[in-house]
Design a protein around this motif. Structure first.
Motif, PDB file in Angstrom:
ATOM      1  N   ASP A 265       0.806  -1.208   0.000  1.00  0.00           N
ATOM      2  CA  ASP A 265       0.000   0.000   0.000  1.00  0.00           C
ATOM      3  C   ASP A 265       0.844   1.265   0.000  1.00  0.00           C
ATOM      4  N   GLU A 266       2.100   1.138   0.291  1.00  0.00           N
ATOM      5  CA  GLU A 266       2.959   2.316   0.385  1.00  0.00           C
ATOM      6  C   GLU A 266       3.354   2.799  -1.001  1.00  0.00           C
ATOM      7  N   VAL A 267       3.332   4.100  -1.189  1.00  0.00           N
ATOM      8  CA  VAL A 267       3.757   4.710  -2.433  1.00  0.00           C
ATOM      9  C   VAL A 267       5.235   5.041  -2.292  1.00  0.00           C
ATOM     10  N   PRO A 268       6.058   4.624  -3.236  1.00  0.00           N
ATOM     11  CA  PRO A 268       7.482   4.928  -3.116  1.00  0.00           C
ATOM     12  C   PRO A 268       7.727   6.429  -3.143  1.00  0.00           C
ATOM     13  N   ARG A 269       8.654   6.863  -2.311  1.00  0.00           N
ATOM     14  CA  ARG A 269       8.967   8.290  -2.244  1.00  0.00           C
ATOM     15  C   ARG A 269       9.805   8.699  -3.434  1.00  0.00           C
ATOM     16  N   LYS A 270       9.593   9.915  -3.894  1.00  0.00           N
ATOM     17  CA  LYS A 270      10.417  10.451  -4.980  1.00  0.00           C
ATOM     18  C   LYS A 270      11.631  11.119  -4.378  1.00  0.00           C
ATOM     19  N   ARG A 271      12.745  10.906  -4.997  1.00  0.00           N
ATOM     20  CA  ARG A 271      13.979  11.521  -4.515  1.00  0.00           C
ATOM     21  C   ARG A 271      14.100  12.927  -5.066  1.00  0.00           C
ATOM     22  N   LYS A 272      14.641  13.819  -4.257  1.00  0.00           N
ATOM     23  CA  LYS A 272      14.882  15.177  -4.717  1.00  0.00           C
ATOM     24  C   LYS A 272      16.124  15.192  -5.595  1.00  0.00           C
ATOM     25  N   SER A 273      16.101  16.043  -6.574  1.00  0.00           N
ATOM     26  CA  SER A 273      17.231  16.172  -7.465  1.00  0.00           C
ATOM     27  C   SER A 273      18.369  16.907  -6.756  1.00  0.00           C
ATOM     28  N   ARG A 274      19.576  16.486  -7.008  1.00  0.00           N
ATOM     29  CA  ARG A 274      20.731  17.180  -6.438  1.00  0.00           C
ATOM     30  C   ARG A 274      20.979  18.514  -7.121  1.00  0.00           C
ATOM     31  N   TRP A 275      20.434  18.685  -8.302  1.00  0.00           N
ATOM     32  CA  TRP A 275      20.716  19.865  -9.098  1.00  0.00           C
ATOM     33  C   TRP A 275      19.590  20.889  -9.075  1.00  0.00           C
ATOM     34  N   GLY A 276      18.719  20.778  -8.117  1.00  0.00           N
ATOM     35  CA  GLY A 276      17.639  21.754  -7.994  1.00  0.00           C
ATOM     36  C   GLY A 276      16.355  21.248  -8.597  1.00  0.00           C
ATOM     37  N   SER A 277      15.412  22.142  -8.745  1.00  0.00           N
ATOM     38  CA  SER A 277      14.102  21.739  -9.260  1.00  0.00           C
ATOM     39  C   SER A 277      14.178  21.492 -10.756  1.00  0.00           C
ATOM     40  N   SER A 278      13.218  20.724 -11.238  1.00  0.00           N
ATOM     41  CA  SER A 278      13.194  20.422 -12.659  1.00  0.00           C
ATOM     42  C   SER A 278      12.526  21.535 -13.455  1.00  0.00           C
ATOM     43  N   VAL A 279      11.812  22.426 -12.764  1.00  0.00           N
ATOM     44  CA  VAL A 279      11.162  23.552 -13.426  1.00  0.00           C
ATOM     45  C   VAL A 279      12.192  24.666 -13.584  1.00  0.00           C
ATOM     46  N   GLU A 280      12.348  25.139 -14.817  1.00  0.00           N
ATOM     47  CA  GLU A 280      13.344  26.177 -15.045  1.00  0.00           C
ATOM     48  C   GLU A 280      12.778  27.542 -14.700  1.00  0.00           C
ATOM     49  N   ALA A 281      13.617  28.416 -14.219  1.00  0.00           N
ATOM     50  CA  ALA A 281      13.203  29.770 -13.862  1.00  0.00           C
ATOM     51  C   ALA A 281      12.911  30.542 -15.147  1.00  0.00           C
ATOM     52  N   PRO A 282      11.902  31.418 -15.120  1.00  0.00           N
ATOM     53  CA  PRO A 282      11.616  32.209 -16.327  1.00  0.00           C
ATOM     54  C   PRO A 282      12.785  33.129 -16.655  1.00  0.00           C
ATOM     55  N   ALA A 283      12.941  33.407 -17.946  1.00  0.00           N
ATOM     56  CA  ALA A 283      14.047  34.262 -18.383  1.00  0.00           C
ATOM     57  C   ALA A 283      13.867  35.670 -17.820  1.00  0.00           C
ATOM     58  N   ALA A 284      14.969  36.303 -17.462  1.00  0.00           N
ATOM     59  CA  ALA A 284      14.918  37.655 -16.890  1.00  0.00           C
ATOM     60  C   ALA A 284      14.519  38.667 -17.967  1.00  0.00           C
ATOM     61  N   LYS A 285      13.695  39.597 -17.574  1.00  0.00           N
ATOM     62  CA  LYS A 285      13.264  40.640 -18.505  1.00  0.00           C
ATOM     63  C   LYS A 285      14.385  41.651 -18.669  1.00  0.00           C
ATOM     64  N   GLN A 286      14.371  42.389 -19.759  1.00  0.00           N
ATOM     65  CA  GLN A 286      15.385  43.407 -20.008  1.00  0.00           C
ATOM     66  C   GLN A 286      15.322  44.499 -18.948  1.00  0.00           C
ATOM     67  N   GLU A 287      14.121  44.792 -18.452  1.00  0.00           N
ATOM     68  CA  GLU A 287      13.977  45.839 -17.443  1.00  0.00           C
ATOM     69  C   GLU A 287      14.684  45.461 -16.149  1.00  0.00           C
ATOM     70  N   ASP A 288      14.680  44.153 -15.826  1.00  0.00           N
ATOM     71  CA  ASP A 288      15.279  43.679 -14.593  1.00  0.00           C
ATOM     72  C   ASP A 288      16.777  43.443 -14.710  1.00  0.00           C
ATOM     73  N   ALA A 289      17.299  43.483 -15.939  1.00  0.00           N
ATOM     74  CA  ALA A 289      18.705  43.189 -16.147  1.00  0.00           C
ATOM     75  C   ALA A 289      19.555  44.339 -15.602  1.00  0.00           C
ATOM     76  N   PRO A 290      20.718  44.046 -15.065  1.00  0.00           N
ATOM     77  CA  PRO A 290      21.583  45.112 -14.562  1.00  0.00           C
ATOM     78  C   PRO A 290      22.119  45.949 -15.715  1.00  0.00           C
ATOM     79  N   PRO A 291      22.460  47.214 -15.454  1.00  0.00           N
ATOM     80  CA  PRO A 291      22.973  48.065 -16.542  1.00  0.00           C
ATOM     81  C   PRO A 291      24.292  47.517 -17.074  1.00  0.00           C
ATOM     82  N   ALA A 292      24.527  47.720 -18.346  1.00  0.00           N
ATOM     83  CA  ALA A 292      25.743  47.231 -18.985  1.00  0.00           C
ATOM     84  C   ALA A 292      26.935  48.017 -18.454  1.00  0.00           C
TER      85      ALA A 292
END
Length: 110
Positions: free
Chosen positions: A76-103
């Motif tokens: 009856d037990e559901v096997p546990r999922k292991r966490k990734s060593r490299w972080g989440s599998s969902v990628e962070a959204p790309a940074a907007k140009q407005e949020d980018a630091p000045p050149a």
């Protein structure tokens, strides 16, 4: 002998708890009697080697033999999922140009 004494001292409480409460150790309890109360008494106890072997087998199987004997296969037990060593599998959204630091400006141009 010093390593054996250190092993007995370190694992005395865990082994005694397992030995006195585990259904796997029932045969050993009948054969050798109760587990000694003090770690120093274990040094002269004839059942230590058998108890140690059974305890190590229990540790390696994670108590699976006891679960099979009791009829609880853990289906009856559901096997546990292991966490990734490299972080989440969902990628962070790309940074907007407005949020980018000045050149940075080149030093040579001044």
């Amino acid at each position: 002998p010093a390593e054996m004494i250190a092993t007995i001292r370190i694992e005395h409480v865990k082994m005694k708890t397992w030995f006195m409460g585990s259904p796997e150790a029932a045969v050993l309890r009948e054969k050798h009697g109760e587990y000694p109360a003090l770690w120093k008494e274990v040094l002269n106890w004839k059942g230590w080697k058998d108890a140690r072997r059974a305890y190590m087998a229990h540790q390696q199987t994670g108590g699976a033999a006891a679960a099979v004997q009791s009829g609880d296969g853990g289906a009856d037990e559901v096997p546990r999922k292991r966490k990734s060593r490299w972080g989440s599998s969902v990628e962070a959204p790309a940074a907007k140009q407005e949020d980018a630091p000045p050149a940075r400006r080149d030093r040579k141009s001044t």
